[in-house]
Design a protein around this motif. Sequence first.
Motif, PDB file in Angstrom:
ATOM      1  N   THR A  60     -12.000  -2.479  -7.272  1.00 42.77           N
ATOM      2  CA  THR A  60     -10.734  -3.208  -7.241  1.00 42.77           C
ATOM      3  C   THR A  60     -10.824  -4.423  -6.336  1.00 42.77           C
ATOM      4  OG1 THR A  60      -9.519  -1.131  -7.620  1.00 42.77           O
ATOM      5  CG2 THR A  60      -8.252  -3.005  -6.808  1.00 42.77           C
ATOM      6  N   LEU A  61     -11.522  -4.272  -5.199  1.00 41.56           N
ATOM      7  CA  LEU A  61     -11.695  -5.404  -4.296  1.00 41.56           C
ATOM      8  C   LEU A  61     -12.438  -6.546  -4.980  1.00 41.56           C
ATOM      9  CD1 LEU A  61     -12.655  -3.559  -0.975  1.00 41.56           C
ATOM     10  CD2 LEU A  61     -10.569  -4.878  -1.401  1.00 41.56           C
ATOM     11  N   GLY A  62     -13.433  -6.188  -5.794  1.00 46.41           N
ATOM     12  CA  GLY A  62     -14.190  -7.222  -6.489  1.00 46.41           C
ATOM     13  C   GLY A  62     -13.559  -7.673  -7.778  1.00 46.41           C
ATOM     14  N   ALA A  63     -12.614  -6.862  -8.297  1.00 42.71           N
ATOM     15  CA  ALA A  63     -12.034  -7.180  -9.605  1.00 42.71           C
ATOM     16  C   ALA A  63     -11.180  -8.435  -9.559  1.00 42.71           C
ATOM     17  CB  ALA A  63     -11.209  -5.996 -10.110  1.00 42.71           C
ATOM     18  N   ASP A  64     -10.425  -8.610  -8.475  1.00 42.32           N
ATOM     19  CA  ASP A  64      -9.571  -9.793  -8.375  1.00 42.32           C
ATOM     20  C   ASP A  64     -10.397 -11.071  -8.466  1.00 42.32           C
ATOM     21  OD1 ASP A  64      -7.224  -8.400  -8.218  1.00 42.32           O
ATOM     22  OD2 ASP A  64      -7.172  -8.360  -6.029  1.00 42.32           O
ATOM     23  N   ALA A  65     -11.463 -11.114  -7.680  1.00 44.98           N
ATOM     24  CA  ALA A  65     -12.327 -12.294  -7.704  1.00 44.98           C
ATOM     25  C   ALA A  65     -12.981 -12.462  -9.067  1.00 44.98           C
ATOM     26  CB  ALA A  65     -13.390 -12.185  -6.607  1.00 44.98           C
ATOM     27  N   ALA A  66     -13.397 -11.328  -9.666  1.00 47.67           N
ATOM     28  CA  ALA A  66     -14.041 -11.397 -10.976  1.00 47.67           C
ATOM     29  C   ALA A  66     -13.067 -11.890 -12.046  1.00 47.67           C
ATOM     30  CB  ALA A  66     -14.591 -10.021 -11.354  1.00 47.67           C
ATOM     31  N   LEU A  67     -11.809 -11.409 -11.986  1.00 46.68           N
ATOM     32  CA  LEU A  67     -10.819 -11.848 -12.963  1.00 46.68           C
ATOM     33  C   LEU A  67     -10.514 -13.338 -12.824  1.00 46.68           C
ATOM     34  CD1 LEU A  67      -8.318  -8.834 -12.876  1.00 46.68           C
ATOM     35  CD2 LEU A  67      -9.727  -9.548 -14.815  1.00 46.68           C
ATOM     36  N   LEU A  68     -10.374 -13.799 -11.589  1.00 47.32           N
ATOM     37  CA  LEU A  68     -10.115 -15.221 -11.370  1.00 47.32           C
ATOM     38  C   LEU A  68     -11.280 -16.067 -11.891  1.00 47.32           C
ATOM     39  CD1 LEU A  68      -8.548 -15.181  -7.779  1.00 47.32           C
ATOM     40  CD2 LEU A  68      -7.379 -15.705  -9.936  1.00 47.32           C
ATOM     41  N   ILE A 156      -5.523  -1.239 -12.950  1.00 43.84           N
ATOM     42  CA  ILE A 156      -4.931  -1.261 -11.599  1.00 43.84           C
ATOM     43  C   ILE A 156      -5.107  -2.633 -10.964  1.00 43.84           C
ATOM     44  CG2 ILE A 156      -5.131  -0.307  -9.264  1.00 43.84           C
ATOM     45  CD1 ILE A 156      -5.976   2.360 -10.610  1.00 43.84           C
ATOM     46  N   ALA A 157      -6.307  -3.192 -11.108  1.00 45.15           N
ATOM     47  CA  ALA A 157      -6.558  -4.511 -10.522  1.00 45.15           C
ATOM     48  C   ALA A 157      -5.706  -5.584 -11.188  1.00 45.15           C
ATOM     49  CB  ALA A 157      -8.044  -4.856 -10.642  1.00 45.15           C
ATOM     50  N   ASP A 158      -5.582  -5.508 -12.514  1.00 44.01           N
ATOM     51  CA  ASP A 158      -4.835  -6.527 -13.261  1.00 44.01           C
ATOM     52  C   ASP A 158      -3.335  -6.425 -13.014  1.00 44.01           C
ATOM     53  OD1 ASP A 158      -4.963  -8.741 -15.094  1.00 44.01           O
ATOM     54  OD2 ASP A 158      -4.050  -7.444 -16.597  1.00 44.01           O
ATOM     55  N   ALA A 159      -2.861  -5.232 -12.615  1.00 45.54           N
ATOM     56  CA  ALA A 159      -1.424  -5.039 -12.394  1.00 45.54           C
ATOM     57  C   ALA A 159      -0.935  -5.696 -11.117  1.00 45.54           C
ATOM     58  CB  ALA A 159      -1.088  -3.545 -12.374  1.00 45.54           C
ATOM     59  N   ASP A 160      -1.857  -6.114 -10.231  1.00 42.23           N
ATOM     60  CA  ASP A 160      -1.498  -6.787  -8.977  1.00 42.23           C
ATOM     61  C   ASP A 160      -0.486  -5.962  -8.178  1.00 42.23           C
ATOM     62  OD1 ASP A 160      -1.622  -8.767  -7.076  1.00 42.23           O
ATOM     63  OD2 ASP A 160      -0.076 -10.015  -8.010  1.00 42.23           O
ATOM     64  N   LEU A 161      -0.878  -4.710  -7.867  1.00 45.59           N
ATOM     65  CA  LEU A 161       0.021  -3.783  -7.186  1.00 45.59           C
ATOM     66  C   LEU A 161       0.044  -3.970  -5.673  1.00 45.59           C
ATOM     67  CD1 LEU A 161      -0.957  -0.514  -9.110  1.00 45.59           C
ATOM     68  CD2 LEU A 161       0.963  -2.044  -9.588  1.00 45.59           C
ATOM     69  N   GLY A 162      -0.879  -4.741  -5.144  1.00 40.70           N
ATOM     70  CA  GLY A 162      -1.006  -4.815  -3.683  1.00 40.70           C
ATOM     71  C   GLY A 162      -1.997  -3.755  -3.222  1.00 40.70           C
ATOM     72  N   TRP A 163      -2.614  -3.994  -2.055  1.00 41.79           N
ATOM     73  CA  TRP A 163      -3.694  -3.114  -1.622  1.00 41.79           C
ATOM     74  C   TRP A 163      -3.238  -1.687  -1.354  1.00 41.79           C
ATOM     75  CZ3 TRP A 163      -7.787  -5.092  -3.192  1.00 41.79           C
ATOM     76  CH2 TRP A 163      -8.048  -6.457  -3.087  1.00 41.79           C
ATOM     77  N   GLN A 164      -2.084  -1.535  -0.710  1.00 45.50           N
ATOM     78  CA  GLN A 164      -1.638  -0.184  -0.367  1.00 45.50           C
ATOM     79  C   GLN A 164      -1.333   0.634  -1.619  1.00 45.50           C
ATOM     80  OE1 GLN A 164       1.650  -0.780   2.351  1.00 45.50           O
ATOM     81  NE2 GLN A 164       0.302  -0.755   4.137  1.00 45.50           N
ATOM     82  N   LEU A 165      -0.543   0.057  -2.538  1.00 49.35           N
ATOM     83  CA  LEU A 165      -0.185   0.793  -3.752  1.00 49.35           C
ATOM     84  C   LEU A 165      -1.400   1.004  -4.641  1.00 49.35           C
ATOM     85  CD1 LEU A 165       1.955   2.165  -5.397  1.00 49.35           C
ATOM     86  CD2 LEU A 165       2.616  -0.060  -6.367  1.00 49.35           C
TER      87      LEU A 165
END
Length: 237
Positions: A60-68, A156-165
């Motif tokens: 998930t940490l890497g997914a945001d960067a990968a999606l962008l 989960i990564a694409d939903a942009d739930l925030g780190w805690q959620l």
Amino acid sequence: MTPGLALMLGGLALIDSTSFGTLLIPVWLLLTPGRLRAGRVAVYLGTVAAFYFCVGVLLTLGADAALLAARALVADVPATTLKIGQLALGVAVIAASYWLEARARRQEGEPGKVQRWRVKAMTGSGSTGALMSLALLAALLEVATMLPYLAAVGLIADADLGWQLSGVTIAGYCLVMTLPAIVLAVARLAAHRRVEPLLQKINDWLTRNTARVLGWTVGGIGIAITLNAVARLLLEP
């Protein structure tokens, strides 16, 4: 977190709960003759859940960067080309499902570390460290082919739930993955003689059909990707 996303994640987690590492090996442990050593089952399931939680967080940490990066890469690509690429990906996943199933069938019955550690786990001769090693080995062997789990992490990564959620959601997913094995363990403790025939049937079915379930699961994801691409090509301008 929308109800639709929660439903999809729950369905994917239940599919993952029937895998070799999350159900078949726990059933082996539960079939150990004599009094059930509940601590050994807890160590095994806890190790599997912790492994997948850590993998999910890292992905998930890497997914945001990968999606962008992916969105920037395809920003100038024509929509039709992207749809055709999705169609090709879906067909490739379907083809991969047959290869994965065939490979799993070829490996059935072959002696290896998992089988040797299984004997130690069932006889109680293995240490806690060996049991944790068995859990990690099973998870490592499966993680690359557990497409439902990888798809869930992507959602989960694409939903942009925030780190805690996101962390709570991944933890909940891992809990659902191990829930059937936990339920069977509780039932085994409460009613050993009545539950043992059911455990044996589950063991026999999974032993016969693990390769087929893997092929169906991966193939089903490929079919979904393919049908979505076909629909987009036909219906979208």
